[in-house]
Design a protein around this motif. Structure first.
Motif, short mmCIF file in Angstrom:
data_model
loop_
_atom_site.label_atom_id
_atom_site.label_comp_id
_atom_site.label_asym_id
_atom_site.label_seq_id
_atom_site.Cartn_x
_atom_site.Cartn_y
_atom_site.Cartn_z
N LEU A 188 45.45 32.48 39.38
CA LEU A 188 44.47 33.06 38.45
C LEU A 188 45.08 33.31 37.08
O LEU A 188 44.52 32.96 36.05
CB LEU A 188 44.00 34.40 39.00
N PHE A 199 42.26 42.60 40.82
CA PHE A 199 42.01 43.90 41.43
C PHE A 199 40.75 43.88 42.28
O PHE A 199 40.76 44.26 43.45
CB PHE A 199 41.90 44.97 40.33
N ASP A 200 39.65 43.42 41.71
CA ASP A 200 38.38 43.41 42.45
C ASP A 200 38.42 42.51 43.68
O ASP A 200 37.92 42.88 44.74
CB ASP A 200 37.24 42.95 41.53
N SER A 201 39.02 41.34 43.51
CA SER A 201 39.01 40.43 44.66
C SER A 201 39.91 40.94 45.77
O SER A 201 39.60 40.81 46.95
CB SER A 201 39.39 39.02 44.22
N ASN A 202 41.04 41.58 45.41
CA ASN A 202 41.90 42.13 46.44
C ASN A 202 41.29 43.35 47.12
O ASN A 202 41.47 43.55 48.31
CB ASN A 202 43.26 42.51 45.85
N ALA A 203 40.59 44.15 46.35
CA ALA A 203 40.01 45.38 46.90
C ALA A 203 39.03 45.05 48.04
O ALA A 203 39.05 45.68 49.09
CB ALA A 203 39.29 46.17 45.81
N THR A 204 38.21 44.01 47.84
CA THR A 204 37.25 43.67 48.89
C THR A 204 37.93 43.15 50.15
O THR A 204 37.54 43.48 51.25
CB THR A 204 36.24 42.62 48.39
N THR A 205 38.98 42.34 49.95
CA THR A 205 39.70 41.84 51.12
C THR A 205 40.35 43.00 51.87
O THR A 205 40.38 43.03 53.10
CB THR A 205 40.78 40.82 50.71
N ARG A 223 43.51 39.79 31.15
CA ARG A 223 42.19 39.32 31.57
C ARG A 223 42.14 39.04 33.06
O ARG A 223 41.10 39.16 33.69
CB ARG A 223 41.79 38.08 30.77
N LEU A 266 41.78 42.60 36.15
CA LEU A 266 40.59 43.14 36.81
C LEU A 266 40.09 42.22 37.91
O LEU A 266 39.68 42.67 38.98
CB LEU A 266 39.47 43.34 35.78
N THR A 267 40.14 40.92 37.63
CA THR A 267 39.69 39.96 38.64
C THR A 267 40.52 40.10 39.90
O THR A 267 40.00 40.16 41.02
CB THR A 267 39.85 38.53 38.10
N ILE A 300 39.27 45.99 52.09
CA ILE A 300 38.24 46.69 52.87
C ILE A 300 38.10 46.04 54.24
O ILE A 300 38.15 46.72 55.27
CB ILE A 300 36.88 46.68 52.13
#
Lengths: 291, 408
Positions: free
Chosen positions: B313, B344-350, B338, B341-342, B352
């Motif tokens: 990324l 962060f968000d994609s890792n956070a869902t995984t 840049r 955040l991407t 979960i």
């Protein structure tokens, strides 16, 4: 550049062509549940001498034991699945095989009762439900509700593709399959979010008059290299595990391979188009209200 | 100054190499750190059993009987010479026992659940002494015949009862029963008042030892039935370990090559990031004493495949920024900002999904969830901090100046 959003009905059709036969198969023949779910006994044995699976079967059935399958895993190695055997019956089986077919090593033995299995399945479904809801909440919080809905639809797509293919080919489903499905969910969402993130960013710098479908299309192409490269690295590992790893992780790796491929597809060709359609429908609704 | 940055840059790379080498290969007699991971039953062979406790006449299933059943199992396990067993109560009436690396797991399981009720009975079936009157039981070999036997010593009460009975019944039989099965039926030759008796007729000393362990530990207050049993033979365990290690190495090498071939210099740096990543994940697992299972290894290697995602990324962003004509340093800077955040968000869902998997999973599935969670956190950390730092160092030291090598 090729317009992914304008051609979205084809992507939906491709997805449906895979999912619908899978669902029909699920209704007609269901899944081939392994003993992790049905209860039963598995013995993995290694014979010193060359033996035939018919011989193994006839010896075991002679003892009044129900055999569900006998599968050769490598030379001299057999996987024998039977009804659940208590200690006495298990000994009877091992002795009968040794007396008739020569020296034999028990490499692995699994015995699972019916009660344990039901608990496992309930927990798996619960895990699926809870993680979907939590992820939906997270995405709604970080993005917006429609992104969340589209992402969940894309991940359900991957779950149905994987389960469907396992049902069509009647591949055995064990407890690691549950782990695989949950990982697929995590992976699929991960992939989708990267794209949504790009859409969100481009929305901020949206030029006047730029159609939403063009904006999404641009975002998809901007993230395309990443989407492909990321799935490639994971597939390298999975293929290595499939070819060289042991037999006991085969179910897990096969499920992952299907799910990851489907996940890459759905995050590009389903998630964003679905989001676009949801957006379009809701804005039509808004317009209707205004009039 | 330039030389300084270059020295730091190469120093860091060499340090990572040494760290990775120590982690996976070790130095001569120094064992690699990976050897300190706890291997799961599926990798070293062993047995996992879940027992269902059921009541016996006069002995209902409750906390007290469960506790004494567990402590008897513990005694038996320890006396069989099994190291590091796991014995756990599950729910109200289940007991989980895990034994790793024992050569005869099947036999061990059987010994664990023997009721072990010892009785000496008269020919009329009258109970003379029982396991409760026993003080000790030790296996030995008869020096004259060389046959294995179990020598029993009764406590004071038992000695008296045994003495009284044998005095009055010389010439008659005295049956020795274990779990209701007649072991021996010797004839009483003379009164025995020293409180000693012996049971003979064993195949070898091992068999006598097992019986002695059973008698010493006492009778189980509850009946144990096997609800679930998983046995992995030691050869299969070793084979699984060998295969999965081989598969992992091949998969990881493929990732390394791909990153260098596709992303050039940043790809090369990402490979070092990955070595650090792998070291952190395994280090944390060793520190947490997490068990490495087969699905755990699969999860670990898979997480490597996913860990490069953060790098990919960032590098894709970097390329875009360079194409827009930015200088190398500011391209690295905004590329990271840049991508942050991407990632962060994609890792956070995984994460979960992984956490849910941990709380609802059992056994190996849980091990997989642990590896996956540690992996997500570690990949986030290494990609955001370490890769970034290395890229800046490289840019500042001007070791690689040509933007082409950054893929632009």
């Amino acid at each position: 550049m090729f317009h992914i959003i304008k051609n979205r009905k084809y992507w939906y059709i491709i997805s449906l062509l895979i999912i619908i036969p899978g669902i029909i198969s699920l209704f007609l023949q269901g899944l081939n549940w392994g003993i992790d779910f049905t209860g039963g006994t598995i013995l993995e044995v290694k014979f010193a001498k060359d033996v035939q699976s018919q011989d193994i079967r006839s010896i075991i059935t002679q003892k009044g034991i129900k055999v569900s399958s006998i599968q050769q895993t490598s030379e001299g190695n057999y996987l024998i699945r039977t009804e659940e055997l208590d200690t006495a019956k298990r000994d009877l089986l091992v002795k009968a095989l040794e007396n008739n077919l020569g020296k034999m090593d028990v490499l692995r033995e699994d015995r699972i009762g019916g009660i344990v299995s039901r608990e496992l399945l309930q927990k798996a479904l619960l895990a699926l439900l809870i993680s979907s809801v939590l992820m939906l909440i997270y995405i709604t919080f970080r993005f917006e509700f429609y992104f969340g809905v589209a992402a969940i639809i894309a991940l359900l797509h991957d779950v149905f593709v994987t389960i469907g293919i396992f049902s069509i080919f009647q591949w055995e489903v064990d407890s690691s399959f549950v782990a695989a499905i949950l990982t697929i969910i995590g992976y699929s969402i991960n992939d989708t979010i990267v794209i949504f993130d790009r859409i969100r960013e481009n929305l901020k710098y949206r030029e006047k008059g730029e159609a939403l479908e063009d904006l999404i299309n641009k975002s998809l192409w901007q993230t395309m290299t990443r989407s492909i490269n990321t799935v490639m690295t994971v597939i390298f590992v999975l293929v290595a595990l499939l070819l060289f790893g042991g037999s006991s992780i085969k179910v897990f790796v096969t499920a992952m391979l299907i799910g990851v491929t489907s996940g890459a597809y759905s995050s590009i060709f389903n998630a964003s188009p679905v989001w676009f359609d949801l957006k379009r429908m809701s804005s039509k609704g808004d317009n209707a209200k205004k009039q | 100054m330039r030389l300084g940055k270059f020295t730091i840059f190469s120093g860091v790379l060499i340090f990572i190499l040494i760290l990775g080498w120590y982690m996976f290969l070790g130095f001569g007699p120094v064992k690699p750190l990976v050897k300190y991971t706890t291997l799961g039953l599926d990798l070293q062979g062993g047995v996992h059993v879940v027992f269902q406790a059921k009541e016996l006449p006069g002995s209902p299933v409750n906390d007290k009987t469960m506790q004494s059943t567990i402590s008897i199992i513990e005694t038996r396990v320890n006396e069989l010479g099994i190291s590091e067993p796991i014995i756990q109560k599950q729910g109200k009436d289940r007991i989980i026992v895990e034994i790793a690396g024992y050569k005869n797991p099947e036999e061990a399981v059987r010994t664990l659940i023997k009721p072990a009720v010892l009785e000496f009975k008269s020919p009329e079936g009258e109970l003379v002494v029982s396991g409760k009157d026993l003080k000790d039981a030790i296996e030995s070999k008869d020096p004259n015949t060389g046959l294995a036997e179990v020598d029993l010593t009764f406590n004071a009460d038992g000695t008296k009862k045994f003495g009284d009975f044998t005095s009055k019944n010389v010439g008659r039989n005295l049956g020795i029963y274990l779990d209701g099965k007649l072991l021996q039926n010797p004839v009483i030759q003379e009164p025995i008042t020293n409180g000693k008796a012996r049971i003979t007729g064993y195949k070898d000393l091992n068999e006598a030892h097992r019986i002695a362990v059973l008698l010493r530990s006492g009778a189980l207050p509850l009946k144990l039935e096997i609800l679930e049993k998983k046995v992995v033979g030691p050869t299969l365990g070793a084979d699984s370990l060998r295969r999965s290690v081989k598969a992992s190495i091949i998969g990881v090498i493929a990732i390394f090559l791909f990153m260098i071939l596709y992303y050039r210099f940043p790809g090369f740096i990402a490979d070092f990031s990955l070595i650090l990543y792998a070291t952190i994940v395994l280090g944390v697992m060793i520190a947490l004493k997490a068990t490495l299972t087969l699905p755990g290894i699969a999860g670990f290697v898979l997480s490597m495949g996913m860990a490069v995602d953060a790098n990919i990324l960032i590098f894709e962003r970097l390329k875009e920024e360079l194409r827009m004509g930015k200088t190398l340093r500011s391209a690295i800077d905004s590329g990271f900002k840049r991508a942050f955040l991407t990632v962060f968000d994609s890792n956070a869902t995984t994460l979960i999904a992984a956490v849910i998997l941990y709380f609802l999973g059992t056994g190996p599935v849980r091990g997989f969830a642990v590896t996956l969670s540690i992996g997500i956190l570690a990949s986030f950390f290494t990609a955001i901090t370490f890769t970034r730092w290395l890229l800046f160092l490289a840019a500042d030291s001007k070791v690689v100046k040509n933007p082409k090598l950054y893929g632009a």
